[in-house]
Design a protein around this motif. Structure first.
Motif, PDB file in Angstrom:
ATOM      1  N   PRO A   1       0.834  -1.198   0.000  1.00 24.75           N
ATOM      2  CA  PRO A   1       0.000   0.000   0.000  1.00 24.75           C
ATOM      3  C   PRO A   1       0.873   1.253   0.000  1.00 24.75           C
ATOM      4  O   PRO A   1       2.017   1.233   0.487  1.00 24.75           O
ATOM      5  CB  PRO A   1      -0.805  -0.113   1.301  1.00 24.75           C
ATOM      6  CG  PRO A   1      -0.615  -1.514   1.774  1.00 24.75           C
ATOM      7  CD  PRO A   1       0.682  -1.976   1.229  1.00 24.75           C
ATOM      8  N   ALA A   2       0.339   2.337  -0.538  1.00 29.56           N
ATOM      9  CA  ALA A   2       1.090   3.594  -0.503  1.00 29.56           C
ATOM     10  C   ALA A   2       1.323   4.050   0.930  1.00 29.56           C
ATOM     11  O   ALA A   2       2.388   4.587   1.263  1.00 29.56           O
ATOM     12  CB  ALA A   2       0.339   4.674  -1.291  1.00 29.56           C
ATOM     13  N   LEU A   3       0.323   3.842   1.790  1.00 32.21           N
ATOM     14  CA  LEU A   3       0.437   4.218   3.197  1.00 32.21           C
ATOM     15  C   LEU A   3      -0.089   3.088   4.069  1.00 32.21           C
ATOM     16  O   LEU A   3      -1.012   2.358   3.681  1.00 32.21           O
ATOM     17  CB  LEU A   3      -0.362   5.488   3.507  1.00 32.21           C
ATOM     18  CG  LEU A   3       0.105   6.809   2.894  1.00 32.21           C
ATOM     19  CD1 LEU A   3      -0.831   7.935   3.328  1.00 32.21           C
ATOM     20  CD2 LEU A   3       1.539   7.118   3.282  1.00 32.21           C
ATOM     21  N   LEU A   4       0.500   2.966   5.241  1.00 29.60           N
ATOM     22  CA  LEU A   4       0.022   2.054   6.270  1.00 29.60           C
ATOM     23  C   LEU A   4      -0.518   2.884   7.431  1.00 29.60           C
ATOM     24  O   LEU A   4       0.077   3.916   7.791  1.00 29.60           O
ATOM     25  CB  LEU A   4       1.152   1.151   6.764  1.00 29.60           C
ATOM     26  CG  LEU A   4       1.734   0.187   5.733  1.00 29.60           C
ATOM     27  CD1 LEU A   4       3.018  -0.439   6.261  1.00 29.60           C
ATOM     28  CD2 LEU A   4       0.724  -0.888   5.377  1.00 29.60           C
ATOM     29  N   PRO A   5      -1.611   2.457   8.040  1.00 26.02           N
ATOM     30  CA  PRO A   5      -2.183   3.289   9.106  1.00 26.02           C
ATOM     31  C   PRO A   5      -1.322   3.358  10.355  1.00 26.02           C
ATOM     32  O   PRO A   5      -1.373   4.344  11.085  1.00 26.02           O
ATOM     33  CB  PRO A   5      -3.534   2.618   9.395  1.00 26.02           C
ATOM     34  CG  PRO A   5      -3.387   1.216   8.886  1.00 26.02           C
ATOM     35  CD  PRO A   5      -2.448   1.291   7.732  1.00 26.02           C
ATOM     36  N   TRP A   6      -0.519   2.306  10.622  1.00 27.65           N
ATOM     37  CA  TRP A   6       0.344   2.290  11.807  1.00 27.65           C
ATOM     38  C   TRP A   6       1.688   1.683  11.433  1.00 27.65           C
ATOM     39  O   TRP A   6       1.785   0.797  10.577  1.00 27.65           O
ATOM     40  CB  TRP A   6      -0.279   1.453  12.930  1.00 27.65           C
ATOM     41  CG  TRP A   6      -1.651   1.895  13.320  1.00 27.65           C
ATOM     42  CD1 TRP A   6      -1.998   2.983  14.075  1.00 27.65           C
ATOM     43  CD2 TRP A   6      -2.885   1.272  12.956  1.00 27.65           C
ATOM     44  NE1 TRP A   6      -3.356   3.068  14.205  1.00 27.65           N
ATOM     45  CE2 TRP A   6      -3.927   2.036  13.529  1.00 27.65           C
ATOM     46  CE3 TRP A   6      -3.213   0.142  12.197  1.00 27.65           C
ATOM     47  CZ2 TRP A   6      -5.260   1.710  13.363  1.00 27.65           C
ATOM     48  CZ3 TRP A   6      -4.532  -0.200  12.027  1.00 27.65           C
ATOM     49  CH2 TRP A   6      -5.544   0.583  12.615  1.00 27.65           C
ATOM     50  N   GLU A   7       2.720   2.127  12.128  1.00 28.59           N
ATOM     51  CA  GLU A   7       4.058   1.587  11.872  1.00 28.59           C
ATOM     52  C   GLU A   7       4.099   0.087  12.108  1.00 28.59           C
ATOM     53  O   GLU A   7       4.791  -0.656  11.387  1.00 28.59           O
ATOM     54  CB  GLU A   7       5.083   2.289  12.770  1.00 28.59           C
ATOM     55  CG  GLU A   7       6.494   1.783  12.572  1.00 28.59           C
ATOM     56  CD  GLU A   7       7.467   2.317  13.610  1.00 28.59           C
ATOM     57  OE1 GLU A   7       8.611   1.821  13.647  1.00 28.59           O
ATOM     58  OE2 GLU A   7       7.074   3.209  14.390  1.00 28.59           O
ATOM     59  N   HIS A   8       3.363  -0.405  13.115  1.00 28.27           N
ATOM     60  CA  HIS A   8       3.455  -1.825  13.464  1.00 28.27           C
ATOM     61  C   HIS A   8       2.737  -2.734  12.456  1.00 28.27           C
ATOM     62  O   HIS A   8       2.681  -3.940  12.663  1.00 28.27           O
ATOM     63  CB  HIS A   8       2.932  -2.082  14.881  1.00 28.27           C
ATOM     64  CG  HIS A   8       1.499  -1.717  15.088  1.00 28.27           C
ATOM     65  ND1 HIS A   8       1.109  -0.641  15.860  1.00 28.27           N
ATOM     66  CD2 HIS A   8       0.361  -2.284  14.641  1.00 28.27           C
ATOM     67  CE1 HIS A   8      -0.212  -0.565  15.866  1.00 28.27           C
ATOM     68  NE2 HIS A   8      -0.677  -1.551  15.145  1.00 28.27           N
ATOM     69  N   GLU A   9       2.221  -2.181  11.367  1.00 29.74           N
ATOM     70  CA  GLU A   9       1.693  -3.027  10.296  1.00 29.74           C
ATOM     71  C   GLU A   9       2.799  -3.552   9.384  1.00 29.74           C
ATOM     72  O   GLU A   9       2.566  -4.453   8.583  1.00 29.74           O
ATOM     73  CB  GLU A   9       0.663  -2.259   9.463  1.00 29.74           C
ATOM     74  CG  GLU A   9      -0.633  -1.991  10.169  1.00 29.74           C
ATOM     75  CD  GLU A   9      -1.310  -3.260  10.655  1.00 29.74           C
ATOM     76  OE1 GLU A   9      -1.319  -4.266   9.918  1.00 29.74           O
ATOM     77  OE2 GLU A   9      -1.823  -3.254  11.796  1.00 29.74           O
ATOM     78  N   LEU A  10       3.991  -3.001   9.487  1.00 31.58           N
ATOM     79  CA  LEU A  10       5.104  -3.432   8.646  1.00 31.58           C
ATOM     80  C   LEU A  10       6.036  -4.298   9.482  1.00 31.58           C
ATOM     81  O   LEU A  10       6.700  -3.807  10.391  1.00 31.58           O
ATOM     82  CB  LEU A  10       5.870  -2.223   8.098  1.00 31.58           C
ATOM     83  CG  LEU A  10       6.996  -2.547   7.121  1.00 31.58           C
ATOM     84  CD1 LEU A  10       6.430  -3.077   5.800  1.00 31.58           C
ATOM     85  CD2 LEU A  10       7.862  -1.315   6.863  1.00 31.58           C
ATOM     86  N   PRO A  11       6.113  -5.607   9.202  1.00 28.17           N
ATOM     87  CA  PRO A  11       6.993  -6.451  10.015  1.00 28.17           C
ATOM     88  C   PRO A  11       8.454  -6.183   9.738  1.00 28.17           C
ATOM     89  O   PRO A  11       8.843  -5.840   8.614  1.00 28.17           O
ATOM     90  CB  PRO A  11       6.609  -7.870   9.593  1.00 28.17           C
ATOM     91  CG  PRO A  11       6.066  -7.722   8.205  1.00 28.17           C
ATOM     92  CD  PRO A  11       5.400  -6.373   8.163  1.00 28.17           C
ATOM     93  N   GLU A  12       9.249  -6.330  10.760  1.00 25.90           N
ATOM     94  CA  GLU A  12      10.698  -6.257  10.612  1.00 25.90           C
ATOM     95  C   GLU A  12      11.189  -7.631  10.147  1.00 25.90           C
ATOM     96  O   GLU A  12      10.810  -8.662  10.720  1.00 25.90           O
ATOM     97  CB  GLU A  12      11.345  -5.903  11.946  1.00 25.90           C
ATOM     98  CG  GLU A  12      12.821  -5.622  11.871  1.00 25.90           C
ATOM     99  CD  GLU A  12      13.142  -4.266  11.275  1.00 25.90           C
ATOM    100  OE1 GLU A  12      14.326  -4.032  10.972  1.00 25.90           O
ATOM    101  OE2 GLU A  12      12.230  -3.436  11.104  1.00 25.90           O
ATOM    102  N   PRO A  13      12.015  -7.720   9.090  1.00 25.15           N
ATOM    103  CA  PRO A  13      12.505  -9.034   8.653  1.00 25.15           C
ATOM    104  C   PRO A  13      13.285  -9.733   9.761  1.00 25.15           C
ATOM    105  O   PRO A  13      14.212  -9.167  10.350  1.00 25.15           O
ATOM    106  CB  PRO A  13      13.408  -8.693   7.462  1.00 25.15           C
ATOM    107  CG  PRO A  13      12.903  -7.378   6.968  1.00 25.15           C
ATOM    108  CD  PRO A  13      12.468  -6.633   8.203  1.00 25.15           C
TER     109      PRO A  13
END
Length: 330
Positions: free
Chosen positions: A166-178
């Motif tokens: 997505p262009a934007l995520l609503p919260w930082e914690h939606e993107l997992p750290e590898p």
């Protein structure tokens, strides 16, 4: 580096011999930040996705947002040790939340890497977990997706070079750290509440917990948090029910009792579960909960959250793994 769970502070079967009949095995995944590839088991790395298979999109209406974070800006902020800036959401407040949204890959597990991982439909030995990064309905529900594959076929196929985001995520914690994984099998025992164990045994466990706390204070060993179910990402074993209490989970297709495939958790360790902290992640000069290294790469390696810091339990049908899975936050 391997990860080694310390011996339990008390031998639970010495105190409650009846628990030997309920002993199970769970595989702690111990995700730690790294650079996993598409042919590895991991949390947050690239999924082994065939190039000719469309990436899944969530077409349901989403809750409208007012601001969010660009995935690349989240990554840059993490690398710099800062917080990402938020930016206005395009067409904020638009009906249905702005159209289809790509699912986010959360994890993939190969049976060759993870002891105890159940087989999927047709003997599939690779499972991938994805989540829609947006919420749904007034209860802010989440949508998950489980994709099974045969590893040999997936590894031969041409691979999708990059997943859409997505262009934007609503919260930082939606993107997992590898994160790379360090699987470790440990013994586990049922959550002790309601009818998960015989009522007289649960009563004895509760009385023992109370006596331990009275004699040794708040850091005394406790069955639920020190002796039964480890924290963090794990495969198989028993579900924890700290937030909801025990629940019956039956297959919607055949009514068979479902089994726990996978538990995903935002945190790997905290002050209440410090006895499970691997030896390799401890400060050996400090006792008890103080041995917990104040490093989020250990305490929250994946940066993900599930509900309000709950566990995500993924259940599958043992009679037919092709039946729909179920998801529970507990």
């Amino acid at each position: 580096m391997t990860r080694t769970t310390p011996p339990r502070p008390v031998s639970v079967e010495a105190v409650f011999p009846e628990l030997a009949a309920h002993r199970g095995r769970t595989t702690r995944l111990h995700p730690r930040r790294g650079s996993p590839g598409p042919y590895d088991s991991h949390v947050g790395g690239p999924l082994l996705w065939p190039a000719d298979e469309p990436w899944p999109l969530c077409h349901e209406p989403h809750q409208p947002e007012t601001e969010g974070h660009a995935p690349d800006e989240i990554r840059a902020a993490r690398a710099a040790g800062t917080r990402p800036e938020s930016r206005p959401w395009p067409a904020a407040g638009a009906p249905a939340g702005g159209g289809p949204v790509p699912f986010t890959g959360l994890a993939q597990l190969f049976r060759r890497d993870v002891p105890g991982l159940a087989a999927g439909p047709g003997g599939a030995d690779l499972v991938q977990l994805l989540r829609c990064p947006r919420t749904h309905g007034r209860h802010l529900e989440r949508r998950y997706l489980l994709r099974w594959r045969r590893a040999e076929e997936a590894e031969r196929a041409e691979r999708l070079p990059a997943a859409p985001e997505p262009a934007l995520l609503p919260w930082e914690h939606e993107l997992p750290e590898p994160c790379v994984l360090h699987p470790e099998e440990v013994d586990t025992y049922p959550w002790a509440e309601d009818d998960t164990l015989p009522a007289p045994l649960i009563a004895r466990i509760d009385a023992w917990d109370d006596a331990q706390a009275a004699e040794h204070g708040p850091d005394a060993p406790c069955y639920q948090y020190d002796l039964s179910i480890p924290p963090g990402w794990r495969v198989g074993g028993y579900p924890s029910w700290a937030s909801t209490g025990p629940m019956d989970v039956d297959c919607t297709a055949c009514t068979a009792p479902m089994r726990l495939l996978l538990t995903a958790e935002g945190g790997e360790a905290d002050g209440g579960s410090h006895s499970w902290l691997p030896l390799e992640d401890r400060d050996p000069s400090r006792p008890g909960p103080h041995a917990l290294l104040r490093d989020d790469s250990v305490t929250a390696p994946t940066r993900l959250r599930f509900g309000r810091d709950r566990d995500l339990h993924v259940f599958t049908c043992p009679a037919d793994p092709a039946h729909p899975p179920q998801w529970l936050l507990a």
